[in-house]
Design a protein around this motif. Structure first.
Motif, PDB file in Angstrom:
ATOM      1  N   VAL A 143       0.853  -1.197   0.000  1.00 29.31           N
ATOM      2  CA  VAL A 143       0.000   0.000   0.000  1.00 29.31           C
ATOM      3  C   VAL A 143       0.883   1.240   0.000  1.00 29.31           C
ATOM      4  O   VAL A 143       1.968   1.258   0.585  1.00 29.31           O
ATOM      5  CB  VAL A 143      -0.975  -0.019   1.207  1.00 29.31           C
ATOM      6  N   SER A 144       0.393   2.253  -0.694  1.00 28.64           N
ATOM      7  CA  SER A 144       1.092   3.527  -0.786  1.00 28.64           C
ATOM      8  C   SER A 144       0.393   4.518   0.139  1.00 28.64           C
ATOM      9  O   SER A 144      -0.809   4.747   0.001  1.00 28.64           O
ATOM     10  CB  SER A 144       1.036   3.994  -2.243  1.00 28.64           C
ATOM     11  N   VAL A 145       1.143   5.078   1.072  1.00 29.55           N
ATOM     12  CA  VAL A 145       0.552   5.971   2.075  1.00 29.55           C
ATOM     13  C   VAL A 145       0.994   7.399   1.787  1.00 29.55           C
ATOM     14  O   VAL A 145       2.189   7.683   1.719  1.00 29.55           O
ATOM     15  CB  VAL A 145       0.982   5.547   3.500  1.00 29.55           C
ATOM     16  N   ILE A 171       5.843   4.860   1.893  1.00 34.07           N
ATOM     17  CA  ILE A 171       5.423   6.201   2.308  1.00 34.07           C
ATOM     18  C   ILE A 171       5.950   7.221   1.310  1.00 34.07           C
ATOM     19  O   ILE A 171       7.035   7.086   0.756  1.00 34.07           O
ATOM     20  CB  ILE A 171       5.854   6.548   3.757  1.00 34.07           C
ATOM     21  N   LYS A 172       5.126   8.226   1.089  1.00 38.86           N
ATOM     22  CA  LYS A 172       5.519   9.330   0.212  1.00 38.86           C
ATOM     23  C   LYS A 172       6.395  10.284   1.013  1.00 38.86           C
ATOM     24  O   LYS A 172       6.103  10.564   2.185  1.00 38.86           O
ATOM     25  CB  LYS A 172       4.266  10.069  -0.270  1.00 38.86           C
ATOM     26  N   ILE A 173       7.452  10.779   0.378  1.00 42.53           N
ATOM     27  CA  ILE A 173       8.301  11.765   1.049  1.00 42.53           C
ATOM     28  C   ILE A 173       8.487  12.990   0.158  1.00 42.53           C
ATOM     29  O   ILE A 173       8.233  12.931  -1.056  1.00 42.53           O
ATOM     30  CB  ILE A 173       9.700  11.191   1.415  1.00 42.53           C
ATOM     31  N   ALA A 198       9.673   9.500  -3.606  1.00 41.99           N
ATOM     32  CA  ALA A 198       9.874  10.956  -3.615  1.00 41.99           C
ATOM     33  C   ALA A 198       9.166  11.641  -4.777  1.00 41.99           C
ATOM     34  O   ALA A 198       9.088  12.878  -4.804  1.00 41.99           O
ATOM     35  CB  ALA A 198      11.364  11.264  -3.679  1.00 41.99           C
ATOM     36  N   ASN A 199       8.684  10.897  -5.748  1.00 46.24           N
ATOM     37  CA  ASN A 199       8.036  11.514  -6.914  1.00 46.24           C
ATOM     38  C   ASN A 199       8.821  12.716  -7.448  1.00 46.24           C
ATOM     39  O   ASN A 199       8.279  13.810  -7.630  1.00 46.24           O
ATOM     40  CB  ASN A 199       6.593  11.934  -6.605  1.00 46.24           C
ATOM     41  N   SER A 200      10.116  12.531  -7.675  1.00 45.35           N
ATOM     42  CA  SER A 200      10.957  13.531  -8.361  1.00 45.35           C
ATOM     43  C   SER A 200      11.201  14.811  -7.569  1.00 45.35           C
ATOM     44  O   SER A 200      11.539  15.836  -8.157  1.00 45.35           O
ATOM     45  CB  SER A 200      10.345  13.946  -9.709  1.00 45.35           C
ATOM     46  N   ILE A 270       7.120  -0.890 -12.615  1.00 47.16           N
ATOM     47  CA  ILE A 270       6.461  -0.959 -13.927  1.00 47.16           C
ATOM     48  C   ILE A 270       5.000  -0.537 -13.777  1.00 47.16           C
ATOM     49  O   ILE A 270       4.271  -1.080 -12.946  1.00 47.16           O
ATOM     50  CB  ILE A 270       6.549  -2.377 -14.534  1.00 47.16           C
ATOM     51  N   LYS A 271       4.625   0.478 -14.566  1.00 49.56           N
ATOM     52  CA  LYS A 271       3.223   0.906 -14.642  1.00 49.56           C
ATOM     53  C   LYS A 271       2.854   0.896 -16.116  1.00 49.56           C
ATOM     54  O   LYS A 271       3.491   1.602 -16.919  1.00 49.56           O
ATOM     55  CB  LYS A 271       3.056   2.343 -14.148  1.00 49.56           C
ATOM     56  N   ALA A 272       1.843   0.146 -16.465  1.00 54.01           N
ATOM     57  CA  ALA A 272       1.476   0.014 -17.874  1.00 54.01           C
ATOM     58  C   ALA A 272       1.109   1.379 -18.484  1.00 54.01           C
ATOM     59  O   ALA A 272       1.459   1.663 -19.625  1.00 54.01           O
ATOM     60  CB  ALA A 272       0.324  -0.965 -18.029  1.00 54.01           C
ATOM     61  N   GLY A 298       3.562  -0.818 -10.139  1.00 57.32           N
ATOM     62  CA  GLY A 298       3.110   0.436  -9.548  1.00 57.32           C
ATOM     63  C   GLY A 298       1.604   0.589  -9.702  1.00 57.32           C
ATOM     64  O   GLY A 298       0.938  -0.226 -10.347  1.00 57.32           O
ATOM     65  N   GLY A 299       1.067   1.634  -9.102  1.00 58.04           N
ATOM     66  CA  GLY A 299      -0.370   1.894  -9.196  1.00 58.04           C
ATOM     67  C   GLY A 299      -0.604   3.353  -9.514  1.00 58.04           C
ATOM     68  O   GLY A 299       0.227   4.209  -9.196  1.00 58.04           O
ATOM     69  N   MET A 300      -1.717   3.647 -10.146  1.00 58.16           N
ATOM     70  CA  MET A 300      -2.095   5.026 -10.465  1.00 58.16           C
ATOM     71  C   MET A 300      -3.543   5.250 -10.026  1.00 58.16           C
ATOM     72  O   MET A 300      -4.333   5.823 -10.772  1.00 58.16           O
ATOM     73  CB  MET A 300      -1.962   5.258 -11.971  1.00 58.16           C
ATOM     74  N   LEU A 301      -3.872   4.758  -8.841  1.00 57.99           N
ATOM     75  CA  LEU A 301      -5.227   4.895  -8.324  1.00 57.99           C
ATOM     76  C   LEU A 301      -6.247   4.378  -9.345  1.00 57.99           C
ATOM     77  O   LEU A 301      -7.269   5.009  -9.607  1.00 57.99           O
ATOM     78  CB  LEU A 301      -5.535   6.367  -7.984  1.00 57.99           C
ATOM     79  N   GLU A 302      -5.964   3.203  -9.902  1.00 59.69           N
ATOM     80  CA  GLU A 302      -6.828   2.644 -10.932  1.00 59.69           C
ATOM     81  C   GLU A 302      -8.213   2.277 -10.388  1.00 59.69           C
ATOM     82  O   GLU A 302      -8.354   1.916  -9.225  1.00 59.69           O
ATOM     83  CB  GLU A 302      -6.193   1.367 -11.524  1.00 59.69           C
ATOM     84  N   GLY A 323       3.809  -5.136  -5.007  1.00 58.41           N
ATOM     85  CA  GLY A 323       3.489  -3.914  -5.740  1.00 58.41           C
ATOM     86  C   GLY A 323       2.444  -3.071  -5.032  1.00 58.41           C
ATOM     87  O   GLY A 323       1.961  -3.414  -3.952  1.00 58.41           O
ATOM     88  N   ASP A 324       2.094  -1.944  -5.692  1.00 57.88           N
ATOM     89  CA  ASP A 324       1.018  -1.080  -5.197  1.00 57.88           C
ATOM     90  C   ASP A 324      -0.319  -1.542  -5.771  1.00 57.88           C
ATOM     91  O   ASP A 324      -1.088  -0.728  -6.296  1.00 57.88           O
ATOM     92  CB  ASP A 324       1.265   0.378  -5.636  1.00 57.88           C
ATOM     93  N   VAL A 325      -0.591  -2.829  -5.720  1.00 58.22           N
ATOM     94  CA  VAL A 325      -1.911  -3.301  -6.150  1.00 58.22           C
ATOM     95  C   VAL A 325      -2.688  -3.572  -4.870  1.00 58.22           C
ATOM     96  O   VAL A 325      -2.670  -4.669  -4.327  1.00 58.22           O
ATOM     97  CB  VAL A 325      -1.829  -4.572  -7.018  1.00 58.22           C
ATOM     98  N   ARG A 330      -9.068   0.802  -0.512  1.00 56.39           N
ATOM     99  CA  ARG A 330      -8.021   1.686  -0.010  1.00 56.39           C
ATOM    100  C   ARG A 330      -8.256   3.107  -0.562  1.00 56.39           C
ATOM    101  O   ARG A 330      -7.891   4.090   0.055  1.00 56.39           O
ATOM    102  CB  ARG A 330      -6.638   1.150  -0.440  1.00 56.39           C
ATOM    103  N   PHE A 331      -8.884   3.170  -1.760  1.00 60.38           N
ATOM    104  CA  PHE A 331      -9.148   4.475  -2.378  1.00 60.38           C
ATOM    105  C   PHE A 331     -10.634   4.807  -2.521  1.00 60.38           C
ATOM    106  O   PHE A 331     -11.012   5.965  -2.462  1.00 60.38           O
ATOM    107  CB  PHE A 331      -8.507   4.555  -3.774  1.00 60.38           C
ATOM    108  N   TYR A 332     -11.469   3.782  -2.779  1.00 57.27           N
ATOM    109  CA  TYR A 332     -12.861   4.047  -3.195  1.00 57.27           C
ATOM    110  C   TYR A 332     -13.878   3.336  -2.305  1.00 57.27           C
ATOM    111  O   TYR A 332     -13.676   2.184  -1.927  1.00 57.27           O
ATOM    112  CB  TYR A 332     -13.059   3.567  -4.645  1.00 57.27           C
TER     113      TYR A 332
HETATM  114  O1  NPG Z   1      -1.922   2.265  -5.108  1.00 55.21           O
HETATM  115  O2  NPG Z   1      -2.677   3.016  -6.981  1.00 55.21           O
HETATM  116  C1  NPG Z   1      -1.996   3.128  -5.958  1.00 55.21           C
HETATM  117  C2  NPG Z   1      -1.224   4.390  -5.752  1.00 55.21           C
HETATM  118  C3  NPG Z   1       0.227   4.200  -5.777  1.00 55.21           C
HETATM  119  O3  NPG Z   1       1.426   6.042  -4.921  1.00 55.21           O
HETATM  120  C4  NPG Z   1       0.897   5.534  -5.876  1.00 55.21           C
HETATM  121  N1  NPG Z   1       0.864   6.101  -7.052  1.00 55.21           N
HETATM  122  O4  NPG Z   1       3.619   8.143  -7.727  1.00 55.21           O
HETATM  123  O5  NPG Z   1       3.311   6.037  -7.859  1.00 55.21           O
HETATM  124  C5  NPG Z   1       2.886   7.175  -7.679  1.00 55.21           C
HETATM  125  C6  NPG Z   1       1.435   7.377  -7.336  1.00 55.21           C
HETATM  126  C7  NPG Z   1       0.604   8.015  -8.408  1.00 55.21           C
HETATM  127  C8  NPG Z   1      -0.758   8.005  -8.310  1.00 55.21           C
HETATM  128  C9  NPG Z   1       1.155   8.595  -9.492  1.00 55.21           C
HETATM  129  C10 NPG Z   1      -1.563   8.564  -9.298  1.00 55.21           C
HETATM  130  C11 NPG Z   1       0.347   9.160 -10.467  1.00 55.21           C
HETATM  131  C12 NPG Z   1      -0.998   9.132 -10.363  1.00 55.21           C
END
Ligand code: NPG
Length: 375
Positions: A143-145, A171-173, A198-200, A270-272, A298-302, A323-325, A330-332
């Motif tokens: 899980v991504s927090v 965790i996001k930093i 860190a998302n860049s 890897i995020k498709a 990875g996940g993009m809040l799919e 992974g972040d699956v 967790r989101f919805y």
């Molecule tokens: O579990 O779907 C998930 C979220 C994982 O943190 C997550 N995603 O930077 O990886 C990331 C971030 C993200 C979400 C990036 C949405 C872009 C859009």
């Protein structure tokens, strides 16, 4: 394991595109901002052989990448969907080639390809997981927090996810919210599998701060520097004991090969959506597996569409890190598929029915739709 038998061609009749607004159960904060509603585009491919579903994972604003929803909405209708429809009959593995003349817009390409792939595999009676080369029927769920108000609030949030059973915490930093946040989580929970993202948000000038994270024995640090800082990432990786994992920088198989050759990363997310589709994602998996480099999904809040596809992808043998699956809840509070992803003993089940293996909940889909168009 490369995909050996391509899915069948389908005769395209049209694409329906829907913009959805899905409220999040709680605000999600990263180094690039806070989201309270997930804006996403759902794609329905209408074919003579049946329908297929895909998802374009752009966000409302171009903060994670240069792609964003209204741009995706425009390019999909104006160029990409028409190019596929002009072809008439197309097999999923041909989609990327048809769309290749159009630069970028990988999330849009990925969403269109997934819809075609789903339609083709449903017609063939084969699950996406089997098609991609999955070797397991359930995957460990991380899980991504998001960044919280303060380290104490972060500890509370992490406690909830650990109680739910998640097997790995990310965790996001961001600058100013890194060492103390990580220290608080380590102090509260001991040797749990933990990584940071860190998302860049940093530059090489922050290397000393990032090196302070070495003492926490993290699984990895994800995307500390900018998307195109491929050389700086290699320099940073030499300074850190924590393995560097790249996300935003890996936009294709070629980018992954370059990053590995330069030593910019020792692990790849890897995020498709980010790489232009699930087939390119498998190519990156294959490259990394051959090179002995671990990957994770990875996940993009799919929505339930992309979440089902991610579970299928993450079931390939090279996905050796959780992974972040995560579960849909967790989101919805409500997903747009009839069987949302659930957590069972810290794992997520890989769908086995043909195509994505999930069915759309049309009432939910309709309820969340704010814009619709047919191409
Ligand atoms: O579990 O779907 C998930 C979220 C994982 O943190 C997550 N995603 O930077 O990886 C990331 C971030 C993200 C979400 C990036 C949405 C872009 C859009």
């Amino acid at each position: 394991m490369p995909i050996t038998s391509p899915a069948s061609a389908v005769r395209l009749e049209g694409f329906e595109l829907l913009v959805l607004h899905l409220p999040l159960v709680s605000p999600f904060t990263t180094s690039f901002g806070t989201e309270t509603v997930r804006e996403v585009i759902v794609v329905r491919a209408r074919t003579a052989d049946g329908d297929g579903w895909g998802e374009i994972v752009t966000q409302q604003a171009p903060l994670y990448s240069s792609e964003y929803t209204q741009g995706a909405w425009d390019v999909a209708q104006r160029f990409l969907a028409p190019a596929l429809l002009d072809r008439g009959t197309v097999a999923p593995h041909e989609v990327a080639g048809v769309l290749e003349p159009f630069v970028g817009h990988r999330m849009v390409k990925a969403g269109l390809e997934l819809a075609v792939l789903d339609a083709a595999l449903r017609a063939d009676g084969i699950s996406l997981a089997t098609h991609l080369g999955a070797t397991t029927d359930r995957i460990p769920s991380g899980v991504s927090v998001g960044i919280q108000r303060d380290p104490a609030a972060l500890v509370d949030a992490v406690a909830g996810y650990l109680d739910a059973g998640y097997v790995r915490i990310k965790i996001k930093i961001k600058p100013g919210r890194d060492v103390d946040d990580t220290a608080a989580v380590r102090a509260a929970f001991g040797e749990i599998p933990l990584q940071v993202d860190a998302n860049s948000a940093y530059t090489l000038a922050d290397a000393d701060t990032l090196a302070e994270l070495d003492r926490f024995d993290l699984l990895l640090i994800e995307q500390p520097l900018q998307e195109d800082d491929i050389v700086d990432h290699a320099t940073l990786a030499k300074r850190l004991q924590t393995p560097v994992c790249l996300d935003e920088s890996i936009v294709s198989r070629k980018a992954a090969a370059d990053a590995l050759a330069l030593g910019s990363a020792s692990i790849i997310n890897i995020k498709a959506g980010r790489v232009g589709g699930y087939l390119e994602a498998v190519a990156i998996h294959d490259l990394c597996r051959d090179a002995g480099v671990p990957v994770w999904c990875g996940g993009m809040l799919e929505t339930g569409i992309g979440r089902a596809a991610n579970a299928a992808l993450a079931a390939l043998p090279g996905f050796t890190l959780p992974g972040d699956v995560s579960a849909s809840d967790r989101f919805y509070t409500r997903d747009i598929v009839t069987e949302p992803v659930v957590l069972e003993d810290g794992h997520v089940r890989v769908p086995t029915a043909p195509g994505l293996g999930v069915e759309i909940d049309s009432d939910a889909l309709e309820g969340f739709t704010v814009e619709a168009v047919t191409v």
